[in-house]
Design a protein around this motif. Sequence first.
Motif, PDB file in Angstrom:
ATOM      1  N   LYS A 142     -11.690  -2.051 -11.790  1.00 14.93           N
ATOM      2  CA  LYS A 142     -11.762  -4.015 -12.427  1.00 14.93           C
ATOM      3  C   LYS A 142     -12.521  -3.443 -13.105  1.00 14.93           C
ATOM      4  O   LYS A 142     -12.540  -4.654 -14.458  1.00 14.93           O
ATOM      5  CB  LYS A 142     -10.603  -4.200 -11.503  1.00 14.93           C
ATOM      6  CG  LYS A 142     -10.943  -5.929 -12.512  1.00 14.93           C
ATOM      7  CD  LYS A 142     -10.427  -7.035 -10.878  1.00 14.93           C
ATOM      8  CE  LYS A 142     -10.883  -8.294 -12.025  1.00 14.93           C
ATOM      9  NZ  LYS A 142     -11.275  -8.724 -12.430  1.00 14.93           N
ATOM     10  N   ILE A 143     -14.122  -3.630 -12.625  1.00 11.55           N
ATOM     11  CA  ILE A 143     -15.088  -3.883 -13.170  1.00 11.55           C
ATOM     12  C   ILE A 143     -15.460  -2.188 -14.227  1.00 11.55           C
ATOM     13  O   ILE A 143     -15.478  -3.345 -15.239  1.00 11.55           O
ATOM     14  CB  ILE A 143     -16.058  -3.350 -11.944  1.00 11.55           C
ATOM     15  CG1 ILE A 143     -16.222  -3.970 -11.278  1.00 11.55           C
ATOM     16  CG2 ILE A 143     -17.355  -3.702 -12.459  1.00 11.55           C
ATOM     17  CD1 ILE A 143     -17.249  -4.238  -9.940  1.00 11.55           C
ATOM     18  N   MET A 188       0.826  -0.588   0.221  1.00 15.88           N
ATOM     19  CA  MET A 188       0.191   0.175  -0.176  1.00 15.88           C
ATOM     20  C   MET A 188       0.839   1.230   0.032  1.00 15.88           C
ATOM     21  O   MET A 188       1.989   1.240   1.099  1.00 15.88           O
ATOM     22  CB  MET A 188      -1.069   0.091   0.836  1.00 15.88           C
ATOM     23  CG  MET A 188      -1.946  -1.355   1.170  1.00 15.88           C
ATOM     24  SD  MET A 188      -2.491  -1.195   2.764  1.00 15.88           S
ATOM     25  CE  MET A 188      -1.837  -0.910   4.400  1.00 15.88           C
ATOM     26  N   GLN A 189       0.530   2.446  -1.048  1.00 13.62           N
ATOM     27  CA  GLN A 189       1.232   3.156  -0.603  1.00 13.62           C
ATOM     28  C   GLN A 189       0.961   4.301   0.200  1.00 13.62           C
ATOM     29  O   GLN A 189      -0.196   4.203  -0.115  1.00 13.62           O
ATOM     30  CB  GLN A 189       1.460   3.479  -2.380  1.00 13.62           C
ATOM     31  CG  GLN A 189       1.429   2.769  -3.401  1.00 13.62           C
ATOM     32  CD  GLN A 189       1.809   3.887  -5.213  1.00 13.62           C
ATOM     33  OE1 GLN A 189       1.324   4.105  -5.235  1.00 13.62           O
ATOM     34  NE2 GLN A 189       2.378   3.260  -6.032  1.00 13.62           N
ATOM     35  N   ALA A 190       1.851   5.035   0.708  1.00 19.94           N
ATOM     36  CA  ALA A 190       1.424   6.135   1.481  1.00 19.94           C
ATOM     37  C   ALA A 190       0.136   7.130   1.355  1.00 19.94           C
ATOM     38  O   ALA A 190      -0.762   7.410   2.165  1.00 19.94           O
ATOM     39  CB  ALA A 190       2.438   6.813   1.689  1.00 19.94           C
ATOM     40  N   ASP A 191       0.289   7.644  -0.017  1.00 20.38           N
ATOM     41  CA  ASP A 191      -0.468   8.473  -0.558  1.00 20.38           C
ATOM     42  C   ASP A 191      -1.401   7.901  -1.571  1.00 20.38           C
ATOM     43  O   ASP A 191      -2.330   8.868  -0.658  1.00 20.38           O
ATOM     44  CB  ASP A 191      -0.041   9.245  -1.898  1.00 20.38           C
ATOM     45  CG  ASP A 191       0.230   8.424  -2.866  1.00 20.38           C
ATOM     46  OD1 ASP A 191       0.808   7.549  -2.984  1.00 20.38           O
ATOM     47  OD2 ASP A 191       0.247   8.565  -4.851  1.00 20.38           O
ATOM     48  N   SER A 192      -2.010   6.553  -1.281  1.00 24.84           N
ATOM     49  CA  SER A 192      -2.997   6.147  -1.723  1.00 24.84           C
ATOM     50  C   SER A 192      -3.445   6.250   0.412  1.00 24.84           C
ATOM     51  O   SER A 192      -5.224   6.566  -0.437  1.00 24.84           O
ATOM     52  CB  SER A 192      -3.088   4.524  -1.885  1.00 24.84           C
ATOM     53  OG  SER A 192      -2.533   4.575  -3.621  1.00 24.84           O
ATOM     54  N   VAL A 193      -2.982   5.581   0.672  1.00 23.61           N
ATOM     55  CA  VAL A 193      -3.635   5.529   2.147  1.00 23.61           C
ATOM     56  C   VAL A 193      -4.225   6.793   2.634  1.00 23.61           C
ATOM     57  O   VAL A 193      -5.399   7.398   3.265  1.00 23.61           O
ATOM     58  CB  VAL A 193      -2.844   5.251   3.302  1.00 23.61           C
ATOM     59  CG1 VAL A 193      -3.149   5.120   4.606  1.00 23.61           C
ATOM     60  CG2 VAL A 193      -2.197   3.926   2.943  1.00 23.61           C
ATOM     61  N   LYS A 194      -3.223   7.825   3.046  1.00 29.29           N
ATOM     62  CA  LYS A 194      -3.737   8.776   3.277  1.00 29.29           C
ATOM     63  C   LYS A 194      -5.114   9.722   2.488  1.00 29.29           C
ATOM     64  O   LYS A 194      -5.648  10.136   3.214  1.00 29.29           O
ATOM     65  CB  LYS A 194      -2.303   9.683   2.872  1.00 29.29           C
ATOM     66  CG  LYS A 194      -3.228  11.356   2.896  1.00 29.29           C
ATOM     67  CD  LYS A 194      -1.578  12.451   2.939  1.00 29.29           C
ATOM     68  CE  LYS A 194      -1.685  13.709   3.310  1.00 29.29           C
ATOM     69  NZ  LYS A 194      -0.594  14.523   2.912  1.00 29.29           N
ATOM     70  N   ARG A 232     -11.301  -5.173  -1.378  1.00 30.79           N
ATOM     71  CA  ARG A 232     -11.798  -3.439  -2.933  1.00 30.79           C
ATOM     72  C   ARG A 232     -11.177  -2.906  -2.729  1.00 30.79           C
ATOM     73  O   ARG A 232     -10.024  -2.636  -4.249  1.00 30.79           O
ATOM     74  CB  ARG A 232     -13.178  -3.937  -2.487  1.00 30.79           C
ATOM     75  CG  ARG A 232     -14.119  -4.556  -2.380  1.00 30.79           C
ATOM     76  CD  ARG A 232     -15.461  -4.688  -2.401  1.00 30.79           C
ATOM     77  NE  ARG A 232     -16.178  -5.699  -2.296  1.00 30.79           N
ATOM     78  CZ  ARG A 232     -17.656  -6.090  -2.123  1.00 30.79           C
ATOM     79  NH1 ARG A 232     -18.249  -4.737  -1.245  1.00 30.79           N
ATOM     80  NH2 ARG A 232     -18.333  -6.619  -2.217  1.00 30.79           N
ATOM     81  N   PHE A 233     -10.678  -1.621  -2.044  1.00 27.63           N
ATOM     82  CA  PHE A 233      -9.827  -0.778  -2.401  1.00 27.63           C
ATOM     83  C   PHE A 233      -8.579  -1.243  -2.757  1.00 27.63           C
ATOM     84  O   PHE A 233      -8.005  -0.317  -3.458  1.00 27.63           O
ATOM     85  CB  PHE A 233      -9.321   0.630  -1.290  1.00 27.63           C
ATOM     86  CG  PHE A 233      -9.176   1.875  -1.656  1.00 27.63           C
ATOM     87  CD1 PHE A 233     -10.348   2.399  -2.546  1.00 27.63           C
ATOM     88  CD2 PHE A 233      -8.201   2.136  -1.353  1.00 27.63           C
ATOM     89  CE1 PHE A 233      -9.460   4.001  -2.660  1.00 27.63           C
ATOM     90  CE2 PHE A 233      -7.971   3.329  -1.411  1.00 27.63           C
ATOM     91  CZ  PHE A 233      -8.263   3.737  -1.974  1.00 27.63           C
ATOM     92  N   LYS A 240     -10.354   5.500  -6.832  1.00 23.72           N
ATOM     93  CA  LYS A 240      -8.704   5.192  -6.565  1.00 23.72           C
ATOM     94  C   LYS A 240      -9.360   3.640  -6.230  1.00 23.72           C
ATOM     95  O   LYS A 240      -7.711   2.846  -6.038  1.00 23.72           O
ATOM     96  CB  LYS A 240      -7.742   5.655  -5.959  1.00 23.72           C
ATOM     97  CG  LYS A 240      -7.143   6.842  -6.434  1.00 23.72           C
ATOM     98  CD  LYS A 240      -6.056   8.239  -5.430  1.00 23.72           C
ATOM     99  CE  LYS A 240      -5.755   8.870  -5.954  1.00 23.72           C
ATOM    100  NZ  LYS A 240      -4.895   9.332  -5.261  1.00 23.72           N
ATOM    101  N   CYS A 241     -10.606   2.776  -6.095  1.00 27.35           N
ATOM    102  CA  CYS A 241     -10.699   1.885  -5.960  1.00 27.35           C
ATOM    103  C   CYS A 241     -10.120   0.794  -6.868  1.00 27.35           C
ATOM    104  O   CYS A 241     -10.830   0.861  -7.866  1.00 27.35           O
ATOM    105  CB  CYS A 241     -12.343   1.622  -5.142  1.00 27.35           C
ATOM    106  SG  CYS A 241     -12.854  -0.455  -5.227  1.00 27.35           S
TER     107      CYS A 241
END
Length: 226
Positions: free
Chosen positions: A214-215, A1-7, A149-150, A208-209
Amino acid sequence: MQADSVKWFRKRLSTWAASNLRDFPWRRTTDPYSIFVAEFLLQKTTAATAAPIYEAFSIEYPNLKVLATAPIEAVAQLLQPLGLAFRAERLCRSAKIVVENYGGNIPASEEELLLLPGVGKYTARAICANAFGQSTAVLDTNVARIFERFFGLQGDRVKSRCKILWAAADAIAPDRDVGRWNLTLLDFGALVCVARKPRCSKCPLQQKCCHFNKIAMDRELNQSSD
């Protein structure tokens, strides 16, 4: 998990929570006994189902000493609508242990709580966060579903025992107010990122999910091949 995505994930969900968190009686208190009872009642049970039982229980057994001396049969009858036949017996045993070994005070550490009958990792951490303001993240099937999922994670079949997902829960949780963060995840999983037919069109995380993208990609591929 990237820090920017978590933020980004935290910020979006915190904004969502500002106007969408549900109201239940145990969320209006930090009283350790009240939260201790609530977490027992919420095991394998929806919050909406537990709410009226919790209120009746609080009247009948207003404190730990009353509960510790109550007949298990009477407690079981009150909790019967929630299922789990062993729930009442474990709750009563735990109450007696707390009275005998902890002077009637609910333990404030995860390690001590885990020694009580019927208290697992989720319950112990929820009590620590909600009653004592500790930074203890929680994980259940709803929270696990959001993470998978995310972030595109793949947990084990039994989510509550998955080390990967527990590590994710700890890493994703903010530094402060983790109790509210836990409630945010629980409510988001109950209201938006549900197990069947998730409400992706109303989801603030769709941009960003991994699951949503994917869907969308699969849909585009299918349309291009027609």
